[in-house]
Design a protein around this motif. Structure first.
Motif, short mmCIF file in Angstrom:
data_model
loop_
_atom_site.label_atom_id
_atom_site.label_comp_id
_atom_site.label_asym_id
_atom_site.label_seq_id
_atom_site.Cartn_x
_atom_site.Cartn_y
_atom_site.Cartn_z
N GLU A 25 -59.88 4.32 -8.13
CA GLU A 25 -58.73 4.77 -7.33
C GLU A 25 -58.97 6.17 -6.80
OE1 GLU A 25 -54.59 4.07 -8.57
OE2 GLU A 25 -55.48 3.02 -10.28
N LEU A 26 -59.45 7.06 -7.68
CA LEU A 26 -59.72 8.44 -7.26
C LEU A 26 -60.85 8.49 -6.23
CD1 LEU A 26 -59.30 11.49 -7.48
CD2 LEU A 26 -60.78 11.46 -9.51
N LEU A 27 -61.91 7.74 -6.47
CA LEU A 27 -63.04 7.75 -5.53
C LEU A 27 -62.66 7.15 -4.19
CD1 LEU A 27 -65.98 6.74 -7.91
CD2 LEU A 27 -65.18 9.04 -7.30
N SER A 28 -61.82 6.12 -4.19
CA SER A 28 -61.35 5.54 -2.93
C SER A 28 -60.54 6.54 -2.15
CB SER A 28 -60.52 4.28 -3.20
OG SER A 28 -61.34 3.28 -3.75
N TRP A 29 -59.71 7.32 -2.85
CA TRP A 29 -58.94 8.38 -2.18
C TRP A 29 -59.89 9.44 -1.62
CZ3 TRP A 29 -58.54 13.63 -3.21
CH2 TRP A 29 -57.58 14.30 -2.44
N LEU A 30 -60.89 9.84 -2.40
CA LEU A 30 -61.86 10.82 -1.91
C LEU A 30 -62.54 10.32 -0.64
CD1 LEU A 30 -63.50 12.05 -5.23
CD2 LEU A 30 -62.12 13.43 -3.65
N TRP B 62 -73.99 8.06 -6.02
CA TRP B 62 -74.92 7.17 -6.69
C TRP B 62 -74.46 6.90 -8.11
CZ3 TRP B 62 -75.75 11.75 -4.36
CH2 TRP B 62 -76.37 11.73 -3.11
N THR B 63 -74.89 5.78 -8.65
CA THR B 63 -74.70 5.48 -10.07
C THR B 63 -76.05 5.06 -10.64
OG1 THR B 63 -74.14 3.16 -9.64
CG2 THR B 63 -72.30 4.72 -9.84
N ARG B 64 -76.13 5.22 -11.96
CA ARG B 64 -77.35 4.82 -12.68
C ARG B 64 -76.96 4.44 -14.09
NH1 ARG B 64 -80.82 7.34 -16.34
NH2 ARG B 64 -79.59 9.23 -16.25
N PHE B 65 -77.35 3.22 -14.53
CA PHE B 65 -77.16 2.86 -15.92
C PHE B 65 -77.98 3.83 -16.75
CE2 PHE B 65 -78.08 0.17 -19.69
CZ PHE B 65 -76.77 0.05 -20.13
N TYR B 66 -77.45 4.28 -17.86
CA TYR B 66 -78.09 5.38 -18.59
C TYR B 66 -79.52 5.09 -19.02
CZ TYR B 66 -77.71 3.49 -23.35
OH TYR B 66 -77.86 2.76 -24.49
N GLU B 67 -79.90 3.82 -19.18
CA GLU B 67 -81.27 3.50 -19.58
C GLU B 67 -82.20 3.25 -18.40
OE1 GLU B 67 -80.62 0.13 -22.15
OE2 GLU B 67 -80.75 1.40 -23.92
N SER B 68 -81.67 3.32 -17.19
CA SER B 68 -82.45 3.01 -15.99
C SER B 68 -82.99 4.28 -15.34
CB SER B 68 -81.57 2.26 -14.99
OG SER B 68 -82.27 2.04 -13.79
N ASP B 69 -84.09 4.11 -14.63
CA ASP B 69 -84.64 5.21 -13.83
C ASP B 69 -84.24 5.09 -12.37
OD1 ASP B 69 -85.94 6.30 -16.01
OD2 ASP B 69 -87.79 5.18 -15.64
N THR B 70 -83.51 4.03 -12.02
CA THR B 70 -83.17 3.74 -10.64
C THR B 70 -81.71 4.03 -10.35
OG1 THR B 70 -84.80 1.95 -10.67
CG2 THR B 70 -83.20 1.94 -8.87
N PHE B 71 -81.48 4.78 -9.29
CA PHE B 71 -80.12 5.07 -8.83
C PHE B 71 -79.70 4.02 -7.82
CE2 PHE B 71 -81.34 9.12 -10.53
CZ PHE B 71 -80.16 9.64 -11.02
N GLU B 72 -78.44 3.62 -7.90
CA GLU B 72 -77.87 2.67 -6.95
C GLU B 72 -76.88 3.41 -6.07
OE1 GLU B 72 -78.81 -0.50 -6.75
OE2 GLU B 72 -80.15 -0.28 -8.48
N PRO B 73 -76.85 3.16 -4.77
CA PRO B 73 -75.87 3.83 -3.91
C PRO B 73 -74.45 3.42 -4.30
CG PRO B 73 -77.28 2.34 -2.63
CD PRO B 73 -77.71 2.25 -4.04
N LEU B 74 -73.54 4.36 -4.21
CA LEU B 74 -72.13 4.12 -4.50
C LEU B 74 -71.37 4.30 -3.20
CD1 LEU B 74 -70.02 3.53 -6.71
CD2 LEU B 74 -69.78 6.00 -6.97
N GLY C 269 -61.64 0.23 1.39
CA GLY C 269 -60.75 0.88 0.44
C GLY C 269 -61.06 0.64 -1.03
N GLN C 270 -62.15 -0.04 -1.33
CA GLN C 270 -62.52 -0.35 -2.72
C GLN C 270 -63.93 0.16 -3.02
OE1 GLN C 270 -60.44 -1.99 -4.98
NE2 GLN C 270 -58.93 -1.68 -3.35
N VAL C 271 -64.09 0.72 -4.22
CA VAL C 271 -65.42 1.15 -4.65
C VAL C 271 -66.26 -0.09 -4.94
CG1 VAL C 271 -66.71 2.38 -6.44
CG2 VAL C 271 -64.58 3.34 -5.58
#
Length: 157
Positions: free
Chosen positions: A111-116, A135-147, A152-154
């Motif tokens: 909700e906050l990110l959609s407002w941003l 970007w997001t990244r699962f903590y065990e991964s070396d790869t970033f995914e675009p966010l 209106g939805q993340v």
């Protein structure tokens, strides 16, 4: 095993932020007190036990992007920085965030990110209409995914 993601944002926000919006955003970033009225993310439902041990839903507001200091799982530091426009209220605000987030918090944080995304400078908008916010990244991964925010939805990983 933990279900923790690194959330990284680097946005310029248009200078058209109201005092109420700035107060709530600063609270979410750990930079100010909780406003009396929350409008950007108005509800924080949480399930707790009442006096009889029955589950009840309460409203439990918490700042969503307020981690500061050493990260728990993603290494490095957690930060949230909001820099005002150099020319006062009419320029762009610089926002940089690096936080750890659990999937349980995707809805409220979304909700906050959609407002941003609605406040993001035009250069964050793709020709397809989506807003690239970080970007997001699962903590065990070396790869970033675009966010991004689409319609209106993340779009979470």
């Amino acid at each position: 095993m933990a279900d923790v993601y690194e959330l990284s944002l680097a946005l310029n926000l248009r200078g058209e932020l109201s005092e109420e919006e700035l107060a709530e955003l600063r609270w979410h970033l750990g930079q100010g007190p909780e406003p009396e009225t929350l409008r950007i993310v108005p509800a924080f439902p949480a399930v707790v036990e009442d006096d009889r041990g029955e589950p009840v839903i309460i409203d439990d507001p918490v700042p969503l992007l307020s981690g500061h200091g050493a990260a728990w799982k993603v290494d490095g530091a957690l930060v949230s920085a909001l820099v005002p426009p150099e020319d006062g209220r009419h320029g762009t605000w610089a926002l940089t965030i690096r936080q750890e987030i659990h999937p349980d918090d995707f809805d409220s944080t979304g909700e906050l990110l959609s407002w941003l995304a609605t406040k993001a400078d035009d250069r964050h908008r793709a020709a397809t209409g989506e807003v690239r916010i970080g970007w997001t990244r699962f903590y065990e991964s070396d790869t970033f995914e675009p966010l991004m925010v689409r319609d209106g939805q993340v779009v979470w990983p």
